[in-house]
Design a protein around this motif. Sequence first.
Motif, PDB file in Angstrom:
ATOM      1  N   SER A   1       3.320  25.867  11.731  1.00 51.33           N
ATOM      2  CA  SER A   1       2.578  24.613  11.811  1.00 51.33           C
ATOM      3  C   SER A   1       2.871  23.812  10.548  1.00 51.33           C
ATOM      4  CB  SER A   1       1.072  24.898  11.907  1.00 51.33           C
ATOM      5  OG  SER A   1       0.609  25.450  10.682  1.00 51.33           O
ATOM      6  N   ARG A   2       2.458  22.583  10.509  1.00 49.14           N
ATOM      7  CA  ARG A   2       2.669  21.773   9.290  1.00 49.14           C
ATOM      8  C   ARG A   2       1.992  22.423   8.092  1.00 49.14           C
ATOM      9  NH1 ARG A   2       2.243  15.644  11.656  1.00 49.14           N
ATOM     10  NH2 ARG A   2       4.303  15.683  12.580  1.00 49.14           N
TER      11      ARG A   2
ATOM     12  N   LYS B   1       4.578  27.531   2.723  1.00 43.83           N
ATOM     13  CA  LYS B   1       5.866  28.158   2.381  1.00 43.83           C
ATOM     14  C   LYS B   1       6.605  27.316   1.349  1.00 43.83           C
ATOM     15  CE  LYS B   1       6.853  30.576   6.712  1.00 43.83           C
ATOM     16  NZ  LYS B   1       7.761  30.659   7.846  1.00 43.83           N
ATOM     17  N   LEU B   2       6.640  26.018   1.549  1.00 46.97           N
ATOM     18  CA  LEU B   2       7.306  25.113   0.617  1.00 46.97           C
ATOM     19  C   LEU B   2       6.642  25.181  -0.767  1.00 46.97           C
ATOM     20  CD1 LEU B   2       9.378  22.931  -0.060  1.00 46.97           C
ATOM     21  CD2 LEU B   2       7.775  21.247   0.826  1.00 46.97           C
ATOM     22  N   ASP B   3       5.319  25.194  -0.784  1.00 47.60           N
ATOM     23  CA  ASP B   3       4.577  25.303  -2.037  1.00 47.60           C
ATOM     24  C   ASP B   3       4.965  26.581  -2.778  1.00 47.60           C
ATOM     25  OD1 ASP B   3       2.452  24.451  -3.934  1.00 47.60           O
ATOM     26  OD2 ASP B   3       1.437  26.262  -3.163  1.00 47.60           O
TER      27      ASP B   3
ATOM     28  N   GLN C   1       7.465  31.461  -6.048  1.00 52.30           N
ATOM     29  CA  GLN C   1       6.785  32.663  -5.553  1.00 52.30           C
ATOM     30  C   GLN C   1       7.341  33.125  -4.214  1.00 52.30           C
ATOM     31  OE1 GLN C   1       2.764  31.274  -5.298  1.00 52.30           O
ATOM     32  NE2 GLN C   1       2.494  31.180  -7.508  1.00 52.30           N
ATOM     33  N   ASP C   2       8.516  32.708  -3.868  1.00 51.62           N
ATOM     34  CA  ASP C   2       9.062  33.122  -2.564  1.00 51.62           C
ATOM     35  C   ASP C   2       9.598  34.459  -2.678  1.00 51.62           C
ATOM     36  OD1 ASP C   2      11.124  32.167  -4.207  1.00 51.62           O
ATOM     37  OD2 ASP C   2      12.390  31.708  -2.496  1.00 51.62           O
TER      38      ASP C   2
END
Length: 178
Positions: free
Chosen positions: A162-163, A169-171, A177-178
């Motif tokens: 979802s948005r 995820k982008l944050d 932190q990925d």
Amino acid sequence: DKQFTVGYMGTITQQYDITGLLKAVASIEDDVAFRFIGDAPTQIRNQIDEVSTITEFTGYLNHNKAIEKVASSSVLLLVIPKIESNKGILTGKMFEYLALKRPILGIGPVDGDAAAILKETGAGKMFNYADEIGIRQFLEEQLKHFQETSASLQTYNVESYSRRGLTKKLDAVLRGQD
């Protein structure tokens, strides 16, 4: 809908190979209706009309009306164009389909990004363009479920796409932190 319907939203051209789908539908004993919201050339319309007696081509509709119309379909059709380097193609349509929580019949590279998302979410399955048998089995499963329950609304693990989920995820990536 009271009729089992395969819905598609957007433009479809000759690069969107639906030959396996059409052969699969022709071999199913029950009627399978098609609903196309968007542009489809005459040749593709004629091919669809040959395998289904129940077809609807609405042409262009504004976005909200198109979503509303495709949402009444039993199964949503996602076709990745048959072009070079198509494994990485993710269309906006796919994410709209995920939000509608209808089973998604994907046609395209089975080892591509769209196939991985369908598998991860459980929202549908991707088939090679010519996989008539696999496509038929998928449609027959969905048709049986539709006939038994008169519904196709499913619960899938789509929140991460979802948005809000994608923004998280982008944050995380931006914060390292990925």
